[in-house]
Design an enzyme around this catalytic site. Structure first.
Site: not given
Ligand code: ARG
Length: 457
Positions: A156, A277, A283, A290
């Site tokens: 979980h 970024s 970043k 992704e």
């Protein structure tokens, strides 16, 4: 371009309809398979005396030259042809005249395309297999370096019990071995040759189907000609195998994304597999992972498109089946691209053992071990579970972890506690004592590594 099938028509095909009907813009990538199939067919026609030995030799030789010319750019694919099959035959006929016109004896584009696509899938699956193997090697590399790197295991997404980073990664290795197996199973089943099924009902010519099949590396030929030209379940099966593979790659990518976040910082991705970024100078984004996660949906889409295209089709060939190609091309392209980027990304990432350990020290992931400790001293498991549950509750209130408690505090909960409790709930012990097969101990993970290493041979 005049159509090869123009004979019975009084009017030319409308140009929008022509574009709509045409598949050459995407099936041109099967030119190698198409030519290979035609060479096998022509030599069989010659061997059977269906065409003369000289014509057969001229056709196979010229097809070889056409292939070379296409490979080295001397010949360009003419996209005004309806499909790659028409194009190759047209070039052959331009070059050989009437001799070229003999190639299509006892053949239809229906058995031709079914053959080409099987050959293409077989060739391409070799690339996916290689990609899976590279990813497995990257995982093995990391696993070997991290058999003692303790991290929290989760259920979980809540800290559950301690494992090692190697143990965790090897779980993905196991999935990938099955992915490879699934693809190989599908390839094995589809490796029968449709050539000789012709349009749907075979032919009056005495073909040697076994010869074409063996020339093309098939194990045998399709036993039913209607099935031969209309079976696309090999596309369904291979895309399904790729969809399952992508599901696994996506889960792994999701882990990488989480692990690379500041909240976890279990790994540091190599700069070459991350991006910055345009506005936030700090970043370092895990875009590759992704994208793998994102592209998984495409392959699921390809599978559904394939299944849906087939579900209402009466036998035998229907033009709907032309839709098989873009689906299967996309599924293979996507899986190959994802594997190509994931393997080096996994290989070059660095684990952050200190952060993993720190995370493992929080979250009471040794609570089960504490309960097991009491069980080994004679307490029934349910009772021990309750005692430890109460201890965890109190620790949370006082901002402590179990190993912070003094022996006196332990004894308040049960007289069975003794000084050996600290050793029993140390993270290293929790990992090293999980001696059940398949568990996180160094020996167990080394067994897993050995299994996968052997699998790769
Ligand atoms: N381009 C077609 C396809 O991909 C080739 C087969 C055409 N056969 C036919 N009977 N129209 O399916």
């Amino acid at each position: 371009m005049g159509k090869m099938w123009a004979g019975r028509f009084a009017k030319e095909l409308d140009s929008t309809a022509d574009d709509f009907n045409s598949s050459i813009s995407f099936d041109k990538r099967m030119f190698r398979q198409d030519i290979r199939g035609s060479i096998a067919h022509a030599s069989m026609l010659g061997a059977q005396g269906i065409i003369s030995a000289t014509d057969s030799a001229a056709i196979t030789a010229e097809l070889g030259i056409i292939l070379e010319d296409l490979e080295n750019g001397k010949l360009e694919i003419d996209e005004s042809c309806e499909d790659i099959h028409m194009f190759v035959e047209q070039v052959l006929t331009e070059r050989l005249g009437d001799v070229g016109k003999r190639l299509h004896t006892a053949r239809s584009r229906n058995d031709q395309v079914a053959t080409d696509l099987r050959l293409w899938v077989r060739d391409e699956s070799g690339k996916v297999e290689q990609g899976i193997k590279s990813l497995l090697e990257a995982i093995l590399d990391q696993a070997k370096k991290n058999t003692e790197t303790i991290m929290p295991g989760y259920t979980h997404l809540q800290r559950a019990q301690p494992v090692t980073f190697a143990h965790y990664l090897m779980a993905y290795a196991m999935m990938l071995t099955r992915d490879l197996g699934r693809l190989q199973d599908a390839i094995k089943r589809m490796n029968v040759c449709p050539l000789g099924s012709c349009a749907l009902a075979g032919t009056t010519f005495d073909l040697d189907r076994a010869m074409t099949a063996s020339k093309l590396g098939f194990d045998s030929y399709c036993l039913n000609s209607l099935d031969g030209v209309s079976d696309r379940d090999f596309c369904v099966e291979t895309i399904s195998a790729l969809a399952t593979l992508m599901m696994h790659l996506s889960r792994l990518s999701e882990e990488v994304i989480l692990w690379a976040s500041w909240e976890f910082k279990f790994i540091e991705l190599d700069d070459s597999y991350t991006t910055g970024s345009s506005i936030m100078p700090q970043k370092k984004n895990p875009d590759m992972a992704e994208l793998v996660r994102g592209k998984t949906g495409r392959v699921y889409g390809d599978l559904i498109a394939m299944l849906t295209a087939l579900k209402g089709l009466p036998l035998a060939y229907n033009k709907d089946m032309q839709e098989d190609k873009e689906a299967i091309f996309d599924a293979f392209d996507t899986a190959e691209m994802c594997l190509d980027v994931l393997a080096p990304m996994i290989k070059t990432m660095k684990s952050c053992p200190a952060n993993m350990k720190a995370a493992a020290q929080k979250g009471f992931i040794n609570a089960t071990d504490l309960a097991d400790y009491l069980v080994k001293k004679g307490m029934p498991f349910r009772a021990a579970y309750k005692v430890v549950g109460q201890m965890v509750g109190q620790c949370i209130l006082s901002g402590k972890v179990l190993e912070d408690l003094t022996l006196a505090e332990f004894k308040e909960h049960s007289e069975l506690f003794d000084t050996d409790v600290y050793e029993a709930i140390a993270l290293e012990t929790c990992v090293n004592k999980r001696i059940s097969k398949g568990g996180p101990t160094k020996a167990s993970v080394e067994e897993q590594i050995a299994y996968v290493t052997e699998f790769l041979k």
